[in-house]
Structure formats: structure tokens, C-alpha cells
Design an enzyme around this catalytic site. Structure first.
Site, PDB file in Angstrom:
ATOM      1  N   CYS A 183       1.649  29.418 -16.771  1.00 44.53           N
ATOM      2  CA  CYS A 183       1.151  29.789 -18.103  1.00 44.53           C
ATOM      3  C   CYS A 183       0.693  28.555 -18.876  1.00 44.53           C
ATOM      4  O   CYS A 183       1.252  28.199 -19.923  1.00 44.53           O
ATOM      5  CB  CYS A 183       2.227  30.559 -18.871  1.00 44.53           C
ATOM      6  SG  CYS A 183       2.571  32.167 -18.147  1.00 44.53           S
TER       7      CYS A 183
ATOM      8  N   PRO B  93       0.828  -1.205   0.000  1.00 42.65           N
ATOM      9  CA  PRO B  93       0.000   0.000   0.000  1.00 42.65           C
ATOM     10  C   PRO B  93       0.864   1.258   0.000  1.00 42.65           C
ATOM     11  O   PRO B  93       1.907   1.318   0.635  1.00 42.65           O
ATOM     12  CB  PRO B  93      -0.787  -0.121   1.301  1.00 42.65           C
ATOM     13  CG  PRO B  93       0.124  -0.898   2.206  1.00 42.65           C
ATOM     14  CD  PRO B  93       0.844  -1.872   1.301  1.00 42.65           C
TER      15      PRO B  93
END
Length: 423
Positions: free
Chosen positions: A346, A276
Site C-alpha cells: 500500500c 568489490p
């Protein structure tokens, strides 16, 4: 369950107000809860009680040394997919006998480093890897325990980019060819077959794919034993999901997962390994950010925040959802209105969420992205020359910076001009 709660109107990490951390390190930053990390490891360990087992934390979820040491000191093993992760695990004090080496593209140099440093096992993913590992181990005069990762062609019912157990995925060997590949492995020097490896994907919210895959592994175990192979260890992978959206039904609990393991492979007498990552680290972390501007657009409002896709890429990469909450608790019944929460990069993809109902927030107000402890900081970058954001670990009423924000000088000094460009 996590340890991020409002107290006296301020969101806390355990006993530390997030405003106190922000005053020390600035925003944006990641913060992790020691208590949540420890609890999530413990519930997995308890889920396999009564069976010989090792919980190997999947380091790719969050590989900060402090996180690794916390879990390693509790007895966790580590699942690594590169020599860099292997060296991180060793640096955190985890011994080689608790480290499992997975991944589809292990190189000769990585094999040499890992074999010299000690390893619990290699999870072999292909015949070319098997031949290379045999050659390297033989040259070094060692014999390395291996499992072969089999691809059971089971649909994990998860996002296509994090599914790994279908026949068209790059991982593992088709289960129909497993007996042939195990026969090859048994014939090669330097490698010793000790088990089977399987991993079908990440962020699973249904136990039925596990049940289907593990039943196929159980059948293969019986076949391989009949063929004369020693199969004493089953690496069952990880992938159990977490509740990214608090309003949705909760995914299955580790205890339920443990019951599926007992039901499907518990009769085989094998040591069980599980890997996990997300479930241990995911809800143990937040990313905290500040509003730079509130911008009114045509038909929609924007919260432009100081975190960006380079800091938390999951929404841009996977269209992933993160619950986002104000650090200062809203008044009961406070009005909400939809906003787009975006970063300053951007790129149009630098959008965390669109039209998310939020209480009114002004410039400078802070928000917290929940469930950001896994696949957050580890996937971050310096795109747009933005410094990597700090990571902070909390324990009770204490907190410490476990990865500082680099200065611009430190970033610039990593680049080197060629001699012919220097005055």
C-alpha cells in the site's frame, strides 16, 4: 557475464530451470549462481596479478552465509561494516586476518568483539573513533593495525545516495588534514598505522574518478612516508559498476580497473586491498516473481506481481533500473506493449518500473528481475507483514535453499506481549 540463459524456452540458472525452483519454494524468491559469483571474484583477483593484494568482498552487497563461504573458500577477504557482518564472516569460516572493519559508527562493544576475535585492520574514519579505538585496544592489551580513511573530494559521477568521496559526504577525513591525523595516530597507544584507505562511491561507470583519487593517495603516501609513517598497505575501496541495462554501454572491466591501480599506485610497493561487492554479486542473482493480476487502467496497463518494494527496494529508493524478462521465453518477434510493473504494498512507491515494453503476460506467468544479487535480499524487510523471500543457490544442476521463507507463526512469535497484556 552471467549464467542465466534460456534453454528450451525456459530461463535457467546454470543448469536448473527457474520453473523447477518455483515449484519447490514458490514465488517470489532470489536465486544466485555459484559459477557467476566465482567468475566475478576470479576476474578481480586476476586484474591485480603481479601485485601483492587481497580482494575483500564488500559484504553489504549480499551477506548470505553460503555466498560468503563460497567466496571465502576461494581465498577472498571480507570488508565488514558492523559486528553482525563480522560475525557472519567468521561463521562462514573466514579468518580474522582476512577481515577488514570499515564504517563510520563503530561502537565500543563492536570494537571489543572484533579485537577479541581477530582482525586484519580497522579503517578509521574520524578522530573520535581513533581515540576510542586506542582506548579500547589499550585496555585489552592489544595493538591493532589501522588505516585512516581519507576523503579525496573526488566526484564519483554516480547517484548522490551512493557517492562517498566528496567533501560534503559523511565518510572519512578530508585529505588536506590527513597528515595531522596520522601524526595523532602515531602518538596514541594501542594502534599501529600501516596504510591508507579511500573509497569514493558505488556503481562507478567511469575510471577517471578512480584515477584522480588514487593519484591523490599516491601523493599522500609519499608525504606520510617522509613524515616517518609506515605505509605498506593501500585499501582502495570498491564501487566498480555493473550493466543494469543490457542495452547500455558496458562499464569498465576489472582488468581496466587493475591497469589504473598499476598506473597510479603500482610504483609504491604497497599491498593493495580492494573491496568489490556489487560487481561480484550483482549479476550473479535474479529475483523471480509471479503476476497476480493483469489490470487494465485508464491509459495504461499494470502487472501486479507478488514481489514488492520490501523484497527489492532499489527502484523505490534509487529510481534504479532492473532489466525484467519473462521466465518463459517469448516467441521471436513477439509483440510488446508498455506496462507498469508494481507490487501489492500500500505505497505508490511500490513500483518497479513504469511503461516498460513487455511481451503479453497473463495471471500466473513468471518474470525475472536481472542484476538483483546485490543490495536485494540484504535490504529487504517485512513491511506490511510480508515474509522475507527465500534465497536459493545453484551449482550446476543442483540447487539449495540458503535462506527459507519464514512462516507467519515464526514472524508472529518474534513479537512479545508485555506481561500486563497477557491473559
Amino acid at each position: 557475464m552471467d549464467h542465466f540463459l534460456y534453454r528450451n524456452g525456459v530461463l535457467h540458472a546454470e543448469d536448473v530451470p527457474l520453473t523447477e525452483i518455483a515449484a519447490t519454494v514458490g514465488t517470489p524468491f532470489y536465486v544466485y549462481s555459484s559459477a557467476t559469483l566465482a567468475r566475478h571474484y576470479t576476474v578481480f583477483d586476476e586484474a591485480l596479478a603481479g601485485m601483492p593484494h587481497l580482494v575483500c568482498y564488500a559484504m553489504k552487497a549480499n551477506s548470505n552465509l553460503a555466498v560468503l563461504k563460497l567466496l571465502g573458500d576461494m581465498g577472498a577477504g571480507m570488508d565488514v561494516v558492523s559486528v553482525g557482518e563480522y560475525l557472519r564472516a567468521k561463521a562462514a569460516g573466514v579468518p580474522g586476518e582476512r577481515i577488514v572493519f570499515s564504517g563510520v559508527g563503530k561502537t565500543r562493544a563492536e570494537m571489543e568483539t572484533v579485537l577479541a576475535g581477530g582482525i586484519r585492520q580497522f579503517n578509521v574514519e574520524s578522530e573520535p573513533e581513533l581515540y576510542l579505538l586506542s582506548k579500547v585496544a589499550s585496555e585489552m592489551g592489544v595493538e591493532v593495525p589501522i588505516t585512516v580513511r581519507v576523503n579525496p573530494d573526488v566526484d564519483a559521477k554516480t547517484h548522490p545516495k551512493i557517492a562517498t568521496g566528496m567533501s560534503d559526504n559523511k565518510f572519512g577525513i578530508p585529505i588536506a588534514r590527513a597528515r595531522e591525523v596520522y601524526k595523532l595516530a602515531a602518538s596514541l597507544p594501542g594502534v599501529k598505522v600501516i596504510g591508507i584507505d579511500v573509497h569514493i562511491g558505488s556503481q562507478l561507470v567511469d575510471l577517471s574518478p578512480y584515477r584522480d583519487a588514487f593519484r591523490k593517495v599516491a601523493e599522500l603516501t609519499e608525504q606520510l612516508r617522509a613524515d616517518g609513517h609506515e605505509i605498506s598497505r593501500l585499501d582502495l575501496g570498491g564501487g566498480l559498476g555493473i550493466p543494469y541495462e543490457r542495452s547500455n554501454a558496458a562499464p569498465p572491466l576489472p582488468m581496466d580497473y587493475g591497469d589504473v591501480v598499476r598506473e597510479t599506485v603500482g610504483h609504491l610497493g604497497c599491498e593493495i586491498e580492494i573491496e568489490p561487492g556489487r560487481l561480484i554479486a550483482g549479476n550473479a542473482g535474479l529475483m523471480v516473481s509471479s503476476v497476480i493480476f493483469r489490470k487494465n487502467g485508464e491509459g495504461r496497463d499494470f502487472l501486479i506481481v507478488d514481489a514488492a518494494m520490501n523484497d527489492l527496494i532499489r527502484p523505490a529508493m534509487y529510481e534504479a533500473h532492473h532489466d525484467i524478462v519473462p521466465v518463459m521465453e517469448p516467441a521471436p518477434g513477439a509483440a510488446q506493449s508498455p506496462v507498469d510493473i508494481v507490487g501489492p504494498i500500500c505505497e505508490s512507491g511500490d513500483t518497479f518500473t513504469k511503461q516498460r515494453p513487455m511481451p503479453h503476460l497473463d495471471d500466473g506467468d513468471m518474470i525475472a528481475f536481472r542484476s538483483a544479487g546485490a543490495y536485494g535480499a540484504v535490504m529487504s524487510s517485512e513491511y506490511n507483514s510480508r515474509p522475507m523471500i527465500p534465497e536459493v543457490l545453484v551449482k550446476g544442476d543442483q540447487f539449495a535453499v540458503i535462506r527459507p521463507r519464514p512462516t507467519f507463526d515464526e514472524m508472529l512469535n518474534r513479537d512479545k506481549l508485555p506481561e500486563w497484556m497477557q491473559d
